[in-house]
Design a protein around this motif. Structure first.
Motif, PDB file in Angstrom:
ATOM      1  N   ALA A  59       0.828  -1.203   0.000  1.00 37.99           N
ATOM      2  CA  ALA A  59       0.000   0.000   0.000  1.00 37.99           C
ATOM      3  C   ALA A  59       0.865   1.257   0.000  1.00 37.99           C
ATOM      4  O   ALA A  59       0.515   2.267  -0.629  1.00 37.99           O
ATOM      5  N   ILE A  60       2.007   1.196   0.691  1.00 40.84           N
ATOM      6  CA  ILE A  60       2.919   2.345   0.710  1.00 40.84           C
ATOM      7  C   ILE A  60       3.470   2.594  -0.686  1.00 40.84           C
ATOM      8  O   ILE A  60       3.573   3.745  -1.137  1.00 40.84           O
ATOM      9  N   LEU A  61       3.805   1.523  -1.395  1.00 39.98           N
ATOM     10  CA  LEU A  61       4.334   1.683  -2.743  1.00 39.98           C
ATOM     11  C   LEU A  61       3.295   2.301  -3.677  1.00 39.98           C
ATOM     12  O   LEU A  61       3.622   3.126  -4.535  1.00 39.98           O
ATOM     13  N   GLY A  86       4.418  -1.482 -12.259  1.00 37.05           N
ATOM     14  CA  GLY A  86       4.139  -2.867 -12.598  1.00 37.05           C
ATOM     15  C   GLY A  86       3.052  -3.431 -11.713  1.00 37.05           C
ATOM     16  O   GLY A  86       2.735  -2.878 -10.655  1.00 37.05           O
ATOM     17  N   VAL A  87       2.487  -4.530 -12.145  1.00 37.40           N
ATOM     18  CA  VAL A  87       1.389  -5.177 -11.427  1.00 37.40           C
ATOM     19  C   VAL A  87       1.792  -6.608 -11.083  1.00 37.40           C
ATOM     20  O   VAL A  87       2.762  -7.154 -11.618  1.00 37.40           O
ATOM     21  N   PRO A  88       1.056  -7.258 -10.175  1.00 38.73           N
ATOM     22  CA  PRO A  88       1.391  -8.640  -9.810  1.00 38.73           C
ATOM     23  C   PRO A  88       1.399  -9.576 -11.020  1.00 38.73           C
ATOM     24  O   PRO A  88       0.566  -9.457 -11.922  1.00 38.73           O
ATOM     25  N   ALA A  89       2.351 -10.494 -11.019  1.00 37.92           N
ATOM     26  CA  ALA A  89       2.453 -11.480 -12.102  1.00 37.92           C
ATOM     27  C   ALA A  89       3.467 -12.543 -11.705  1.00 37.92           C
ATOM     28  O   ALA A  89       4.299 -12.332 -10.821  1.00 37.92           O
ATOM     29  N   TYR A  90       3.386 -13.689 -12.372  1.00 39.51           N
ATOM     30  CA  TYR A  90       4.338 -14.793 -12.174  1.00 39.51           C
ATOM     31  C   TYR A  90       4.445 -15.215 -10.707  1.00 39.51           C
ATOM     32  O   TYR A  90       5.518 -15.594 -10.230  1.00 39.51           O
ATOM     33  N   GLY A  91       3.336 -15.140  -9.983  1.00 39.01           N
ATOM     34  CA  GLY A  91       3.323 -15.525  -8.585  1.00 39.01           C
ATOM     35  C   GLY A  91       3.748 -14.424  -7.631  1.00 39.01           C
ATOM     36  O   GLY A  91       3.614 -14.591  -6.407  1.00 39.01           O
ATOM     37  N   TYR A  92       4.245 -13.317  -8.153  1.00 40.74           N
ATOM     38  CA  TYR A  92       4.589 -12.184  -7.294  1.00 40.74           C
ATOM     39  C   TYR A  92       3.311 -11.390  -7.029  1.00 40.74           C
ATOM     40  O   TYR A  92       2.642 -10.951  -7.977  1.00 40.74           O
ATOM     41  N   PRO A  93       2.950 -11.130  -5.758  1.00 39.98           N
ATOM     42  CA  PRO A  93       1.597 -10.651  -5.454  1.00 39.98           C
ATOM     43  C   PRO A  93       1.413  -9.145  -5.325  1.00 39.98           C
ATOM     44  O   PRO A  93       0.297  -8.703  -5.029  1.00 39.98           O
ATOM     45  N   TYR A  94       2.468  -8.345  -5.512  1.00 39.78           N
ATOM     46  CA  TYR A  94       2.356  -6.928  -5.176  1.00 39.78           C
ATOM     47  C   TYR A  94       2.622  -6.027  -6.396  1.00 39.78           C
ATOM     48  O   TYR A  94       3.280  -6.438  -7.354  1.00 39.78           O
ATOM     49  N   PRO A  95       2.162  -4.776  -6.330  1.00 40.02           N
ATOM     50  CA  PRO A  95       2.579  -3.795  -7.339  1.00 40.02           C
ATOM     51  C   PRO A  95       4.061  -3.485  -7.158  1.00 40.02           C
ATOM     52  O   PRO A  95       4.637  -3.713  -6.081  1.00 40.02           O
ATOM     53  N   TRP A  96       4.699  -2.951  -8.194  1.00 34.69           N
ATOM     54  CA  TRP A  96       6.118  -2.633  -8.121  1.00 34.69           C
ATOM     55  C   TRP A  96       6.411  -1.444  -9.028  1.00 34.69           C
ATOM     56  O   TRP A  96       5.560  -1.023  -9.806  1.00 34.69           O
ATOM     57  N   SER A  97       7.614  -0.907  -8.902  1.00 34.73           N
ATOM     58  CA  SER A  97       7.958   0.322  -9.621  1.00 34.73           C
ATOM     59  C   SER A  97       9.337   0.220 -10.242  1.00 34.73           C
ATOM     60  O   SER A  97      10.206  -0.522  -9.765  1.00 34.73           O
ATOM     61  N   VAL A  98       9.540   1.014 -11.285  1.00 31.96           N
ATOM     62  CA  VAL A  98      10.866   1.284 -11.831  1.00 31.96           C
ATOM     63  C   VAL A  98      11.127   2.771 -11.607  1.00 31.96           C
ATOM     64  O   VAL A  98      10.344   3.624 -12.042  1.00 31.96           O
TER      65      VAL A  98
END
Length: 218
Positions: A59-61, A86-98
């Protein structure tokens, strides 16, 4: 540092980039560091992938993705405002950033610092950051509160380090902070974790002192 809820590896980062940002898929990916909440990976020479390693950080991200680009337009030091998401995919459950890679080293690890220069840089950064926040801005119920509300935490943490610091001096600084007038205006943006490990410093030339390190980013 708390244990991770999910294992974040360079291979996972490569797969996420290839699937969601294919133009970055050919760049080398190298593990850089684990923070309290996020794992960070170099992506080529100019970017970092920032992925939550704990559920609580997701949520912080999302707040970072929404608000850091807005704040970056007006504050005086570079900050890692997300350039891609980025969004969850390939078993990774969280949003992410570049985010952009900011050169420098953590102030906590610097061999020497121009303390006056760093204080001026960080003070200017905070002065530009402490602007009125919109009503929909996220609030932090632990760090965005009057200092006195953190008295119990301050006392317990001071006891943990009382053999390494001047506890009396710390108590005097704390008492002065608690006695300061409470903020009476509208809510403002603040930095909730202004720790030396969260400030990058650089030996780039400065008009004040070209040989010393100054604040580079926060």
């Amino acid at each position: 540092m708390p244990a991770a809820d999910v294992d974040v590896t360079p291979d996972l980062v490569r797969r996420l980039l290839a699937g969601q940002h294919p133009d970055l898929a050919g760049l080398p990916v190298e593990f850089m560091a684990n923070g309290w909440d996020n794992a960070m990976f170099r992506v080529g020479g100019e970017l970092l992938a920032r992925l939550p390693r704990r559920e609580a950080a997701a949520a912080i991200l999302l707040n970072e993705q929404r608000w850091l680009p807005v704040l970056a337009r007006d504050i005086q030091l570079p900050i890692p405002a997300p350039e891609r998401t980025g969004v969850p995919a390939y078993g990774y459950p969280y949003p992410w950033s570049v985010v952009p890679y900011l050169a420098g080293e953590p102030a906590a690890e610097a061999d020497s610092l121009d303390l006056a220069g760093v204080a001026a840089d960080v003070g200017g950064f905070l002065g530009s950051l402490h602007a009125p926040a919109p009503p929909e801005a996220p609030a932090n119920p632990f760090r965005g509160v009057p200092v006195g509300d953190r008295a119990e935490s301050f006392e317990s943490n001071l006891r943990l380090v009382s053999d390494r610091v001047d506890a009396g001096a710390a108590q005097r600084v704390w008492a002065g902070a608690v006695a300061a007038p409470a903020h009476a205006g509208p809510p403002v943006w603040l930095h909730g974790d202004l720790h030396p490990a969260n400030i990058l410093v650089s030996a780039e030339p400065s008009s004040a002192c070209s040989a010393e390190r100054h604040a580079r980013g926060a």
